[in-house]
Enzyme design. Structure first.
Site, PDB file in Angstrom:
ATOM      1  N   ASP A  65    -116.678   8.366 -35.668  1.00  6.86           N
ATOM      2  CA  ASP A  65    -115.810   9.847 -35.821  1.00  6.86           C
ATOM      3  C   ASP A  65    -116.474  10.730 -34.714  1.00  6.86           C
ATOM      4  O   ASP A  65    -117.183  11.798 -35.259  1.00  6.86           O
ATOM      5  CB  ASP A  65    -115.960  10.287 -37.026  1.00  6.86           C
ATOM      6  CG  ASP A  65    -117.369  10.463 -37.309  1.00  6.86           C
ATOM      7  OD1 ASP A  65    -117.295  11.433 -38.554  1.00  6.86           O
ATOM      8  OD2 ASP A  65    -118.089   9.800 -37.224  1.00  6.86           O
TER       9      ASP A  65
ATOM     10  N   ASP B 237    -122.498   9.820 -33.031  1.00  2.00           N
ATOM     11  CA  ASP B 237    -121.585   8.614 -32.688  1.00  2.00           C
ATOM     12  C   ASP B 237    -121.310   8.473 -31.473  1.00  2.00           C
ATOM     13  O   ASP B 237    -121.357   7.468 -30.690  1.00  2.00           O
ATOM     14  CB  ASP B 237    -120.153   8.975 -33.194  1.00  2.00           C
ATOM     15  CG  ASP B 237    -120.131   9.180 -34.549  1.00  2.00           C
ATOM     16  OD1 ASP B 237    -120.331  10.446 -35.209  1.00  2.00           O
ATOM     17  OD2 ASP B 237    -119.472   8.349 -35.294  1.00  2.00           O
TER      18      ASP B 237
ATOM     19  N   ASN C 172    -116.141  13.956 -38.549  1.00  2.00           N
ATOM     20  CA  ASN C 172    -116.898  15.148 -38.250  1.00  2.00           C
ATOM     21  C   ASN C 172    -115.615  16.233 -37.717  1.00  2.00           C
ATOM     22  O   ASN C 172    -116.081  17.505 -38.093  1.00  2.00           O
ATOM     23  CB  ASN C 172    -117.681  14.726 -36.800  1.00  2.00           C
ATOM     24  CG  ASN C 172    -118.895  14.051 -37.344  1.00  2.00           C
ATOM     25  OD1 ASN C 172    -119.422  14.301 -38.460  1.00  2.00           O
ATOM     26  ND2 ASN C 172    -119.215  12.771 -36.787  1.00  2.00           N
TER      27      ASN C 172
ATOM     28  N   THR D 242    -119.687   4.053 -38.478  1.00  2.00           N
ATOM     29  CA  THR D 242    -120.441   5.357 -38.290  1.00  2.00           C
ATOM     30  C   THR D 242    -119.655   6.667 -38.551  1.00  2.00           C
ATOM     31  O   THR D 242    -120.179   7.869 -38.249  1.00  2.00           O
ATOM     32  CB  THR D 242    -121.015   5.528 -36.705  1.00  2.00           C
ATOM     33  OG1 THR D 242    -120.021   5.754 -35.812  1.00  2.00           O
ATOM     34  CG2 THR D 242    -121.696   4.391 -36.462  1.00  2.00           C
TER      35      THR D 242
ATOM     36  N   PHE E  50    -122.563  12.422 -45.727  1.00  2.00           N
ATOM     37  CA  PHE E  50    -121.168  12.855 -45.308  1.00  2.00           C
ATOM     38  C   PHE E  50    -120.134  11.874 -45.316  1.00  2.00           C
ATOM     39  O   PHE E  50    -119.209  11.888 -45.783  1.00  2.00           O
ATOM     40  CB  PHE E  50    -121.486  13.634 -43.939  1.00  2.00           C
ATOM     41  CG  PHE E  50    -119.948  13.910 -43.299  1.00  2.00           C
ATOM     42  CD1 PHE E  50    -119.335  12.967 -42.450  1.00  2.00           C
ATOM     43  CD2 PHE E  50    -119.284  15.103 -43.803  1.00  2.00           C
ATOM     44  CE1 PHE E  50    -118.147  13.502 -42.077  1.00  2.00           C
ATOM     45  CE2 PHE E  50    -118.112  15.391 -43.002  1.00  2.00           C
ATOM     46  CZ  PHE E  50    -117.445  14.553 -42.188  1.00  2.00           C
ATOM     47  N   ASN E  51    -120.644  10.545 -44.671  1.00  2.00           N
ATOM     48  CA  ASN E  51    -119.559   9.623 -44.525  1.00  2.00           C
ATOM     49  C   ASN E  51    -118.980   8.968 -45.781  1.00  2.00           C
ATOM     50  O   ASN E  51    -117.795   8.751 -45.992  1.00  2.00           O
ATOM     51  CB  ASN E  51    -120.341   8.330 -43.753  1.00  2.00           C
ATOM     52  CG  ASN E  51    -120.409   8.832 -42.075  1.00  2.00           C
ATOM     53  OD1 ASN E  51    -119.852   9.663 -41.582  1.00  2.00           O
ATOM     54  ND2 ASN E  51    -121.329   8.193 -41.282  1.00  2.00           N
TER      55      ASN E  51
ATOM     56  N   HIS F 186    -128.379   9.985 -36.361  1.00  2.00           N
ATOM     57  CA  HIS F 186    -128.027   8.977 -37.507  1.00  2.00           C
ATOM     58  C   HIS F 186    -127.342   7.812 -36.799  1.00  2.00           C
ATOM     59  O   HIS F 186    -127.968   6.554 -36.943  1.00  2.00           O
ATOM     60  CB  HIS F 186    -127.120   9.568 -38.363  1.00  2.00           C
ATOM     61  CG  HIS F 186    -127.321  10.882 -39.123  1.00  2.00           C
ATOM     62  ND1 HIS F 186    -128.165  10.750 -40.205  1.00  2.00           N
ATOM     63  CD2 HIS F 186    -126.949  12.061 -38.849  1.00  2.00           C
ATOM     64  CE1 HIS F 186    -128.546  12.056 -40.391  1.00  2.00           C
ATOM     65  NE2 HIS F 186    -127.948  13.073 -39.544  1.00  2.00           N
ATOM     66  N   ASP F 187    -126.222   7.868 -36.167  1.00  2.00           N
ATOM     67  CA  ASP F 187    -125.516   6.702 -35.881  1.00  2.00           C
ATOM     68  C   ASP F 187    -125.944   5.695 -34.866  1.00  2.00           C
ATOM     69  O   ASP F 187    -125.863   4.487 -35.052  1.00  2.00           O
ATOM     70  CB  ASP F 187    -124.014   7.264 -35.328  1.00  2.00           C
ATOM     71  CG  ASP F 187    -123.450   7.733 -36.508  1.00  2.00           C
ATOM     72  OD1 ASP F 187    -122.323   8.899 -36.254  1.00  2.00           O
ATOM     73  OD2 ASP F 187    -123.720   7.529 -37.595  1.00  2.00           O
TER      74      ASP F 187
HETATM   75  O1  RIB Z   1    -124.571  12.018 -42.373  1.00  2.00           O
HETATM   76  C1  RIB Z   1    -124.478  11.628 -41.148  1.00  2.00           C
HETATM   77  C2  RIB Z   1    -123.064  10.917 -40.612  1.00  2.00           C
HETATM   78  O2  RIB Z   1    -122.054  11.914 -40.876  1.00  2.00           O
HETATM   79  C3  RIB Z   1    -123.131  10.609 -39.388  1.00  2.00           C
HETATM   80  O3  RIB Z   1    -122.263   9.489 -39.052  1.00  2.00           O
HETATM   81  C4  RIB Z   1    -122.528  11.890 -38.369  1.00  2.00           C
HETATM   82  O4  RIB Z   1    -121.859  11.652 -37.205  1.00  2.00           O
HETATM   83  C5  RIB Z   1    -121.570  12.156 -39.627  1.00  2.00           C
HETATM   84  O5  RIB Z   1    -120.206  11.405 -39.356  1.00  2.00           O
HETATM   85 CA    CA Z   2    -120.513   9.625 -37.322  1.00  2.00          CA
END
Ligand code: RIB
Ligand code: CA
Length: 313
Positions: A11, A16, A41, A127, A169-170, A243-244
């Site tokens: 996303d 990403d 996102n 991701t 979040f994901n 993160h990704d």
């Molecule tokens: O919590 C972080 C994740 O949520 C990452 O993948 C960021 O891109 C968002 O999608």
């Molecule tokens: Ca992401």
């Protein structure tokens, strides 16, 4: 290194985008069969456009990009433009990609592509919210044996949440999809906030990227500096967690990560803890592990790998 056939579901999203650059720059290790995008996102119209922008910057228009689910399986959409900017990739100059979008829906393409693959042939890298994957698995459970493993960014144990006090979040954006993926029975590598919060884009770690010229390095640095500005405003911290890129880096250099087999389940009902990942790190439930939990990363080596690969583009 055995060359893997991978599909990246994402996303884009600042991190990403960096992850896609890392994958595009590693053709010796990864055959990217395709990129599927999902609402996360920012809305899927933007995540799909952003994936095509990143693909064009990396000069990898040999890789198809598909737009996927516009909303989670059951929940209303949740976005993170407060972190990634209105475009989803603030910090890089947006443009209309020269290659038109592919009309096929990502879930249709996922099912068709997995059905055509051999057993255990495809690694799924995810991701974003897991809506596309869960929709494909529900429609065509016969594709599951084609998946070698799922390497996903999501969840948290020690670190609590980043979109609610208890959820990452994901997982939060589509908890029902996340629960379905963790129950799919295929090998899963889950890289959560416990690891990715160690991967902060500090000035020292960004220094090698600053030394690289060219449009890709410029875009990557612009996005990471935007993320750092947001992180400082929101939390007063120096260096945003990236993160990704931990997902593709795990495929390229697994030695950079510490892992432990765990049973991981996702809360799908309780309002207070919706999307929370129950990571059974100490075996309290007696449930057999359904995933490998990643809780540490060598962050300096991760950023060195990102810079080295981006220097190739
Ligand atoms: O919590 C972080 C994740 O949520 C990452 O993948 C960021 O891109 C968002 O999608
Ligand atoms: Ca992401």
């Amino acid at each position: 290194m055995i060359r893997r056939r991978v599909i990246i579901d994402c996303d884009p999203g600042l991190d990403d985008a960096i992850n896609l650059f890392l994958a595009f720059a590693s053709p010796e290790a990864l055959e990217i069969v395709g990129i599927t995008t999902v609402a996360g996102n920012v809305p899927v119209a933007l995540t799909e456009r952003n994936a095509r922008m990143v693909r064009e910057l990396a000069n990898r228009e040999d890789v198809p990009v598909f737009g996927g689910c516009e909303r989670p399986l059951r929940r209303p959409p949740v976005y993170a433009d407060h972190v990634h900017g209105a475009s989803g990739v603030d910090g890089m100059t947006a443009f209309e990609p020269r290659a038109a979008r592919d009309d096929a829906h990502a879930v249709d393409w996922l099912v068709e592509t997995l059905r055509a693959a051999n057993a255990g042939e495809i690694t799924l890298v995810a991701t974003g919210p897991l809506t596309n994957l869960a929709a494909a698995f529900a429609r065509a459970p016969d594709v599951l044996p084609k998946i070698a493993e799922v390497v996903l960014m999501g969840g948290a144990r020690r670190e609590g949440g980043n979109i609610t006090p208890t959820a990452e979040f994901n997982m939060f954006a589509d908890p029902h999809a996340a629960a379905a993926v963790f129950a799919c029975g295929r090998p899963i590598v889950a890289i959560g906030l416990d690891a990715t919060h160690q991967a902060t884009a500090t000035p020292e770690r960004l220094a090698p990227l600053r030394a690289i010229s060219g449009p890709v390095a410029e875009a990557a640095l612009g996005m990471l500096e935007f993320a750092n500005t947001v992180e400082f405003k929101r939390r007063g911290a120096v260096g945003a967690p990236v993160h990704d890129p931990c997902t593709v880096a795990y495929l390229l250099a697994p030695r950079l990560f510490a892992t432990k087999p765990c049973c991981i389940q996702v809360e799908t009902e309780a309002a207070l803890t919706l999307g929370c990942t129950s990571v059974d790190y100490w075996g309290a439930t007696g449930n057999a592990p359904n995933a490998v939990w990643v809780d540490e990363v060598d962050a300096d080596a991760l950023f060195a790998l990102i810079a080295e690969r981006i220097s190739r583009l």
